[in-house]
Design a protein around this motif. Structure first.
Motif, PDB file in Angstrom:
ATOM      1  N   ILE A 188       0.857  -1.194   0.000  1.00  0.00           N
ATOM      2  CA  ILE A 188       0.000   0.000   0.000  1.00  0.00           C
ATOM      3  C   ILE A 188       0.888   1.238   0.000  1.00  0.00           C
ATOM      4  N   ASP A 189       0.545   2.209  -0.859  1.00  0.00           N
ATOM      5  CA  ASP A 189       1.309   3.455  -0.878  1.00  0.00           C
ATOM      6  C   ASP A 189       0.335   4.624  -0.900  1.00  0.00           C
ATOM      7  N   VAL A 190       0.591   5.603  -0.024  1.00  0.00           N
ATOM      8  CA  VAL A 190      -0.283   6.762   0.113  1.00  0.00           C
ATOM      9  C   VAL A 190       0.298   7.929  -0.672  1.00  0.00           C
ATOM     10  N   GLY A 191      -0.446   8.406  -1.652  1.00  0.00           N
ATOM     11  CA  GLY A 191      -0.038   9.584  -2.402  1.00  0.00           C
ATOM     12  C   GLY A 191      -0.887  10.773  -2.018  1.00  0.00           C
ATOM     13  N   GLY A 192      -0.580  11.931  -2.596  1.00  0.00           N
ATOM     14  CA  GLY A 192      -1.350  13.129  -2.282  1.00  0.00           C
ATOM     15  C   GLY A 192      -2.787  13.054  -2.771  1.00  0.00           C
ATOM     16  N   THR A 193      -3.018  12.307  -3.858  1.00  0.00           N
ATOM     17  CA  THR A 193      -4.347  12.203  -4.455  1.00  0.00           C
ATOM     18  C   THR A 193      -4.970  10.840  -4.218  1.00  0.00           C
ATOM     19  N   HIS A 194      -4.206   9.786  -4.476  1.00  0.00           N
ATOM     20  CA  HIS A 194      -4.739   8.429  -4.352  1.00  0.00           C
ATOM     21  C   HIS A 194      -3.914   7.580  -3.381  1.00  0.00           C
ATOM     22  N   THR A 195      -4.583   6.624  -2.757  1.00  0.00           N
ATOM     23  CA  THR A 195      -3.925   5.569  -1.994  1.00  0.00           C
ATOM     24  C   THR A 195      -4.044   4.296  -2.819  1.00  0.00           C
ATOM     25  N   CYS A 212      -7.833   4.133  -4.251  1.00  0.00           N
ATOM     26  CA  CYS A 212      -8.868   4.814  -3.466  1.00  0.00           C
ATOM     27  C   CYS A 212      -8.403   6.246  -3.231  1.00  0.00           C
ATOM     28  N   SER A 213      -9.348   7.143  -3.001  1.00  0.00           N
ATOM     29  CA  SER A 213      -8.975   8.532  -2.713  1.00  0.00           C
ATOM     30  C   SER A 213      -8.242   8.597  -1.378  1.00  0.00           C
ATOM     31  N   THR A 214      -7.161   9.370  -1.356  1.00  0.00           N
ATOM     32  CA  THR A 214      -6.468   9.618  -0.082  1.00  0.00           C
ATOM     33  C   THR A 214      -7.358  10.510   0.777  1.00  0.00           C
ATOM     34  N   ARG A 216     -10.619  14.902  -6.779  1.00  0.00           N
ATOM     35  CA  ARG A 216     -11.952  15.318  -7.214  1.00  0.00           C
ATOM     36  C   ARG A 216     -12.068  15.423  -8.732  1.00  0.00           C
ATOM     37  N   LEU A 217     -11.055  14.932  -9.452  1.00  0.00           N
ATOM     38  CA  LEU A 217     -11.079  14.998 -10.916  1.00  0.00           C
ATOM     39  C   LEU A 217     -12.373  14.427 -11.512  1.00  0.00           C
ATOM     40  N   PRO A 218     -12.865  13.263 -11.056  1.00  0.00           N
ATOM     41  CA  PRO A 218     -14.101  12.717 -11.647  1.00  0.00           C
ATOM     42  C   PRO A 218     -15.332  13.599 -11.421  1.00  0.00           C
ATOM     43  N   GLN A 219     -15.254  14.518 -10.448  1.00  0.00           N
ATOM     44  CA  GLN A 219     -16.376  15.442 -10.222  1.00  0.00           C
ATOM     45  C   GLN A 219     -16.139  16.807 -10.871  1.00  0.00           C
ATOM     46  N   GLY A 264     -18.184  16.040 -16.629  1.00  0.00           N
ATOM     47  CA  GLY A 264     -19.391  16.784 -16.271  1.00  0.00           C
ATOM     48  C   GLY A 264     -19.154  17.897 -15.283  1.00  0.00           C
ATOM     49  N   GLY A 265     -17.896  18.188 -14.957  1.00  0.00           N
ATOM     50  CA  GLY A 265     -17.569  19.245 -14.005  1.00  0.00           C
ATOM     51  C   GLY A 265     -17.398  20.592 -14.682  1.00  0.00           C
TER      52      GLY A 265
END
Length: 525
Positions: free
Chosen positions: A7-14, A31-33, A341-344, A350-351
């Motif tokens: 498992i690695d935790v990034g600023g945007t995703h884990t 997953c989102s961080t 939040r890129l997908p939103q 649709g953003g």
């Protein structure tokens, strides 16, 4: 059959992966961080276990690359109550500890600062006798008031004698439950920077401890009885016990995991690695399968330190980077990002925000989202924006190279879709399979290491024997951290004669080996 989770935790995703004994990827997830970091880790772990369908009792190792300690320092949260002990009076009284550290951080860490008589010269001679009575008095004064202690002595990388004696005194009075950070184990020559690194290490011991215990609890809740290891910033692993003693070594482990993962996935030992995330792009250098180490002092949370860190350039370009276009056609790329939040937020999803991902979708370079939602954008302008994005990476690559010759470039990270198949300065572009989770793979396949960086006098034992002694210390450190003694070997060695210190040399050695109890597989690095 045995399995391992990385498992690695990034600023945007884990990111999380589950590997079999031959290091083949059986399942992966992003997953989102989360703001608290921990819940994102647990979500990724649960999801990757469910996706794999692997029996939980057969998952025997769990490796975590975490930003908990970095965040604690940067955000000034959850820091220990510490005592700062400098052994250096009267020689160092002119410059107090924590000079150059930002005021708000000094407010957290500088409540109990003491300078005690003692320390050594550059050649190992004692400056003055260690004031043991004063140390006993300080220990009595801080008993019950601090969580940990940071001890730094003048030229302790040459002679650790006074630091070791101070540690004995504090353990005698405070007991074994109060962790003591000794500077000779953490930083190299350079009193103020080494002292800062030691102070920060002491300040984040509780953060590391709670992270480790939380991860163990989460594994237990999933009925996983695995040995847990933390990623450290030289591309190797350390045991929980080692991580709680040297938590500062987790800082910078994320990009390092990506570099190690890139090496494993591509089969290359020497190359540049470009890791494109949601917020930043990190460029590092692979040297013999490990990240090149920075030779410069590094600032952590505004405090200047000199402990080992990977040599990286980070630029504000990622999958969620915001592109702003002015009315006159001028534009800017980043450095801010919509992140997870890129997908939103992205136009193609649709953003209402134009991002770098929208640019590559509109230009037909990536098949994501809804291309119709960005079809109205001016193509000429988009081409200019895209050229600028590529230029930013090419400039960073050029800064990291040590010669004008083209070098192989490995592209990893979920945002690597932003970049083309040719880049200036690259002899070839490699996009390995599973490159989107190279960071988690790097955490999962890492070896265990031990490292020393000290100044040795050659007068006592001579050159050959001193070099062997240094190598033996590094090997012992690797074994203490959890490596199988039969697999440990020297992977880095540097010997720098220091003529201005007389007959002395600075020796830096790293030894690495596989996890104790794990067979070396033929396709691992």
């Amino acid at each position: 059959m045995t399995y391992r989770i990385g498992i690695d935790v990034g600023g945007t995703h884990t990111d999380a992966v589950l590997l079999d004994k031959d290091y083949q990827v059986l399942a992966q997830t992003k997953c989102s961080t989360t703001e608290d970091v921990s819940s994102g880790i647990y979500a990724a772990m649960r999801e990757v276990i469910a996706l794999s369908g692997v029996p939980r009792e057969q998952i025997t190792y769990a490796m975590l690359g975490t930003t908990h300690c970095t965040n604690a320092i940067v955000e000034r949260k959850h820091l220990n109550e510490i005592a700062v002990i400098r052994i250096g009076a009267p020689a160092t009284l002119a410059i107090k500890p924590l000079v150059g550290v930002p005021d708000d951080l000094r407010g957290h860490l500088g409540k109990r600062v003491y300078i005690v008589a003692g320390g050594h010269e550059f050649d190992g001679r004692e400056i003055v006798k260690l004031d043991e009575a004063r140390l006993y008095a300080i220990a009595g004064e801080i008993k019950g008031k601090v969580d940990s202690v940071a001890v730094t002595s003048v030229f302790s990388p040459v002679s650790k004698e006074h630091e070791l004696r101070a540690a004995e005194i504090f353990r005698d009075v405070l007991g074994d439950d109060v962790p003591i950070s000794l500077s000779y184990e953490i930083g190299s020559v350079g009193l103020l920077e080494r002292e800062n690194a030691t102070i920060l290490n002491a300040a984040i011991v509780n953060v590391a401890k709670s992270t480790a215990l939380g991860f163990l609890s989460a594994l237990k809740a999933e009925q996983v009885e695995a040995r847990v290891f933390f990623g450290q910033n030289d591309g190797t692993l350390m045991s929980i016990e080692y991580a709680m003693k040297y938590p500062i070594l987790t800082i910078g482990c994320g990009p390092t995991n990506s570099i190690r993962g890139a090496s494993y996935l591509s089969g290359l030992e020497n190359a540049l690695v470009v890791d494109v995330g949601g917020t930043t792009t990190d460029i590092g250098v692979l040297v013999n399968s490990f990240p090149r180490e920075s030779s410069l002092a590094v600032e952590i949370g505004g405090a200047r330190t000199n402990f080992r860190m990977p040599d990286l350039i980070s630029i504000g370009l990622g999958g969620g980077t915001i592109v702003r276009v002015q009315a006159d056609g001028q534009f800017s790329v980043g450095p801010d990002s919509v992140g997870y939040r890129l997908p939103q937020k992205g136009l193609a999803f649709g953003g209402d925000t134009l991002t770098t991902t929208d640019v590559v979708i509109a230009l037909g370079k990536a098949n994501l989202g809804d291309a119709q939602k960005v079809a109205h954008l001016d193509r000429t302008l988009l081409e200019q924006v895209y050229s600028r994005m590529v230029e930013m990476v090419e400039e960073a690559i050029d800064k990291m190279k040590t010669s004008s010759e083209p070098v192989p470039v490995i592209l990893v990270g979920g945002g690597s879709i932003l970049l083309p198949d040719t880049l200036k300065g690259a002899s070839q572009i490699i996009r390995p399979e599973n490159s989107g989770v190279a960071n988690a793979i790097g955490a999962a396949i890492a070896q265990i290491s031990g490292q020393i960086d000290r100044v040795f006098s050659l007068d006592e034992k001579g050159r050959a024997e001193t070099l062997e002694q240094a190598k033996s210390i590094a090997v012992e450190e690797a074994i203490a951290a959890g490596a199988d003694p039969a697999t440990v070997e020297i992977v880095e060695f540097e010997d720098i004669p220091l003529a201005y210190l007389g007959n002395a040399t600075r020796i830096r050695v790293k030894a690495a080996g596989t996890l104790a109890g794990v067979l070396q597989t033929s396709d691992s690095n």
